[in-house]
Design a protein around this motif. Structure first.
Motif, PDB file in Angstrom:
ATOM      1  N   SER A  96     -61.691  -2.035  -1.667  1.00 56.82           N
ATOM      2  CA  SER A  96     -62.504  -1.007  -1.017  1.00 56.82           C
ATOM      3  C   SER A  96     -63.718  -0.723  -1.894  1.00 56.82           C
ATOM      4  O   SER A  96     -63.796  -1.172  -3.040  1.00 56.82           O
ATOM      5  CB  SER A  96     -61.696   0.279  -0.808  1.00 56.82           C
ATOM      6  N   ALA A 143     -64.212  -5.405   1.270  1.00 57.26           N
ATOM      7  CA  ALA A 143     -64.440  -3.966   1.487  1.00 57.26           C
ATOM      8  C   ALA A 143     -65.249  -3.745   2.764  1.00 57.26           C
ATOM      9  O   ALA A 143     -64.955  -2.832   3.546  1.00 57.26           O
ATOM     10  CB  ALA A 143     -65.168  -3.369   0.287  1.00 57.26           C
ATOM     11  N   GLU A 147     -63.753  -1.773   6.104  1.00 56.91           N
ATOM     12  CA  GLU A 147     -64.433  -0.577   6.602  1.00 56.91           C
ATOM     13  C   GLU A 147     -64.842  -0.746   8.064  1.00 56.91           C
ATOM     14  O   GLU A 147     -64.636   0.158   8.886  1.00 56.91           O
ATOM     15  CB  GLU A 147     -65.659  -0.278   5.745  1.00 56.91           C
TER      16      GLU A 147
END
Length: 283
Positions: A96, A143, A147
């Motif tokens: 992340s 990441a 997302e």
């Protein structure tokens, strides 16, 4: 869950109307308390009754959202059928922006990744992140994937060497999928990430049956790449197979990649090597 439902109901646009079938042409006016627009009625002679002239923007937007979500669910289901076995290692599954460690040389790629997510819906180009192994390129690409997947987009993250093995596995009699299924799944997603492009050596089969059909089919769609090779070496990797035979005639695939990405070099050193050195020294 109950609290989320109540919250959704409170924020849902409210609508009000009297009888839709009243004889009075002014009765039954539709008022959306969300967009504050009043929708009048019109008379339908063949039904001999009054009806609404049109839907308000709120209803149209809701309908479009429902249709888009249904279409995404369908594509995600089709994609998961083909890629039922995850092609992402456990470390990247946890990647992340919050747990990315910024180091000297990662500043520009981190900024580019954050801006990519922020402006994704209006972007025209993907990202090509390249640089030495172990410096965080794949972490940032994962990441981004996580997302946007969380936001509802249909995203697919493929480690290229494993993708090749998956394509080769379709020749087994026990395989339930074909190369065509793999290509179709990779083409249909909103965001495709090809990690470790340039690893190993490419063959004519991998170029003609897997890589070129995927990237050619995704023209007009966003694709992200990571590679340990610089641009010159990546061009050479695409140009010839391990036997030296030319597979990327006239550099078509390399040209497509360059033309559809914003290119960033991650100049940071290997975080894995730094951690290994610390362990050796007892740090």
């Amino acid at each position: 869950m109950e609290q989320d439902f109540k919250k959704a109901e409170l924020t849902r646009p409210l609508r009000s109307m009297t009888s839709l079938f009243a004889d009075d042409p002014h009765e039954g006016t539709y008022c959306c308390l969300g967009c504050r627009q009043e929708i009048g009625r019109t008379y339908f002679p063949f039904k001999k009754q009054w009806g609404l002239k049109r839907a308000c923007p709120c209803i149209i937007a809701e309908k479009e959202k429902e249709e888009k979500e249904a279409e995404r669910r369908y594509r995600r289901g089709q994609m998961e059928r083909v890629f039922s076995r995850s092609i992402m290692n456990d470390r990247l599954k946890e990647a992340s922006f919050n747990n990315f460690i910024t180091r000297t040389g990662t500043e520009s790629v981190l900024s580019a990744a954050l801006e990519f997510v922020k402006g994704y819906e209006t972007r025209q180009t993907g990202l090509l992140l390249y640089g030495p192994p172990g410096n965080g390129k794949s972490h940032l690409a994962a990441a981004i994937h996580h997302e946007l997947n969380r936001q509802g987009f249909v995203c697919l993250f493929l480690d290229f060497p494993q993708l090749v093995e998956m394509a080769k596995g379709t020749f087994k009699n026990s395989s339930k999928i074909s190369v065509t299924d793999i290509v179709s799944g990779a083409v249909s997603c909103d965001l495709l990430t090809l990690d470790e492009l340039g690893a190993g050596s490419i063959t004519e089969f991998e170029y003609k049956e897997v890589l070129f059909p995927i990237l050619n089919g995704r023209q007009g769609k966003i694709t992200n790449f990571t590679s340990n090779l610089d641009l010159e070496r990546l061009e050479m990797w695409l140009l010839r197979d391990k036997a030296g035979n030319i597979v990327d005639v006239e550099g078509r695939l390399f040209d497509r990649i360059l033309g559809n990405t914003d290119i960033y070099e991650n100049t940071a050193t290997s975080k894995r090597r730094e951690d290994a050195i610390k362990r050796m020294s007892g740090g």
